[in-house]
Design a protein around this motif. Structure first.
Motif, PDB file in Angstrom:
ATOM      1  N   VAL A  54      -2.711  -5.774  -1.575  1.00 20.59           N
ATOM      2  CA  VAL A  54      -4.077  -5.323  -1.839  1.00 20.59           C
ATOM      3  C   VAL A  54      -4.875  -5.299  -0.537  1.00 20.59           C
ATOM      4  CG1 VAL A  54      -6.167  -5.793  -3.170  1.00 20.59           C
ATOM      5  CG2 VAL A  54      -3.927  -6.320  -4.150  1.00 20.59           C
ATOM      6  N   ASP A  83      -8.403  -4.020  -0.537  1.00 21.12           N
ATOM      7  CA  ASP A  83      -9.856  -4.088  -0.737  1.00 21.12           C
ATOM      8  C   ASP A  83     -10.196  -4.674  -2.102  1.00 21.12           C
ATOM      9  OD1 ASP A  83      -9.758  -2.024  -2.662  1.00 21.12           O
ATOM     10  OD2 ASP A  83     -10.525  -0.501  -1.311  1.00 21.12           O
ATOM     11  N   GLU A  84     -11.473  -4.871  -2.351  1.00 19.67           N
ATOM     12  CA  GLU A  84     -11.937  -5.531  -3.574  1.00 19.67           C
ATOM     13  C   GLU A  84     -11.815  -4.650  -4.816  1.00 19.67           C
ATOM     14  OE1 GLU A  84     -15.176  -3.121  -2.000  1.00 19.67           O
ATOM     15  OE2 GLU A  84     -13.963  -4.643  -1.014  1.00 19.67           O
ATOM     16  N   GLN A  85     -11.522  -3.355  -4.638  1.00 23.12           N
ATOM     17  CA  GLN A  85     -11.349  -2.470  -5.787  1.00 23.12           C
ATOM     18  C   GLN A  85      -9.880  -2.281  -6.157  1.00 23.12           C
ATOM     19  OE1 GLN A  85     -13.669   1.082  -4.924  1.00 23.12           O
ATOM     20  NE2 GLN A  85     -15.504   0.114  -5.717  1.00 23.12           N
ATOM     21  N   GLY A  86      -8.990  -2.988  -5.490  1.00 23.20           N
ATOM     22  CA  GLY A  86      -7.590  -2.995  -5.867  1.00 23.20           C
ATOM     23  C   GLY A  86      -6.706  -1.963  -5.194  1.00 23.20           C
ATOM     24  N   THR A 132      -8.048   3.033  -7.848  1.00 24.42           N
ATOM     25  CA  THR A 132      -8.820   1.824  -8.142  1.00 24.42           C
ATOM     26  C   THR A 132      -8.355   1.065  -9.373  1.00 24.42           C
ATOM     27  OG1 THR A 132     -10.446   3.115  -9.374  1.00 24.42           O
ATOM     28  CG2 THR A 132     -10.903   2.732  -7.038  1.00 24.42           C
ATOM     29  N   GLY A 145     -10.836  -1.433 -10.955  1.00 23.78           N
ATOM     30  CA  GLY A 145     -11.325  -2.203  -9.815  1.00 23.78           C
ATOM     31  C   GLY A 145     -12.768  -1.937  -9.466  1.00 23.78           C
ATOM     32  N   LYS A 195     -14.567  -3.549 -13.032  1.00 22.09           N
ATOM     33  CA  LYS A 195     -13.919  -4.827 -13.379  1.00 22.09           C
ATOM     34  C   LYS A 195     -13.731  -5.005 -14.878  1.00 22.09           C
ATOM     35  CE  LYS A 195     -14.334  -5.832  -8.979  1.00 22.09           C
ATOM     36  NZ  LYS A 195     -13.527  -5.062  -8.098  1.00 22.09           N
TER      37      LYS A 195
END
Length: 111
Positions: A7, A9-12, A23, A65, A68
């Motif tokens: 992974v 980034d925070e969006q997957g 995402t 992502g 959520k």
């Protein structure tokens, strides 16, 4: 939600698929863990992918992502975007559905 694999980034997004539309993460039937893609699963697990059976398509196994939130397999396969936040899905992901989901053809495909 913990997303395993490569992974970035925070969006997957992952090292294999990192376009704006990449995402979603998929809960793998074989282990119950979420990965961004089959390549991440292959590189970071010690077992083969087991596709979801058609009778399990109401299972919430897709994670967006961006917002959520979870989607069922049916919701994901029958839409071009997230039902919650309307983020577009990468249309090329459908080329790999036979790996993740029993689709009637190539349902026993492994990589």
């Amino acid at each position: 939600m913990i997303i395993l694999g490569n992974v970035i980034d925070e969006q997957g997004r992952c090292t294999h698929y990192s376009k704006k539309e990449d995402t979603i993460s998929i809960k793998f039937k074989c282990c119950g863990a979420y990965y961004p893609c089959y390549k991440c699963h292959e590189e970071n697990s010690n077992h083969k992918t087991q596709p979801w059976k058609q009778e399990d398509f109401d299972e919430k196994a897709i994670f967006c992502g961006v917002c959520k939130k979870d989607l069922t397999i049916h919701q994901y396969m029958n839409s071009t975007n997230c039902k919650h936040c309307h983020t577009l899905f990468n249309p090329n992901c459908s080329k790999h559905f036979h790996i993740y989901f029993e689709t009637g053809h190539n349902s026993t495909c492994t990589f």
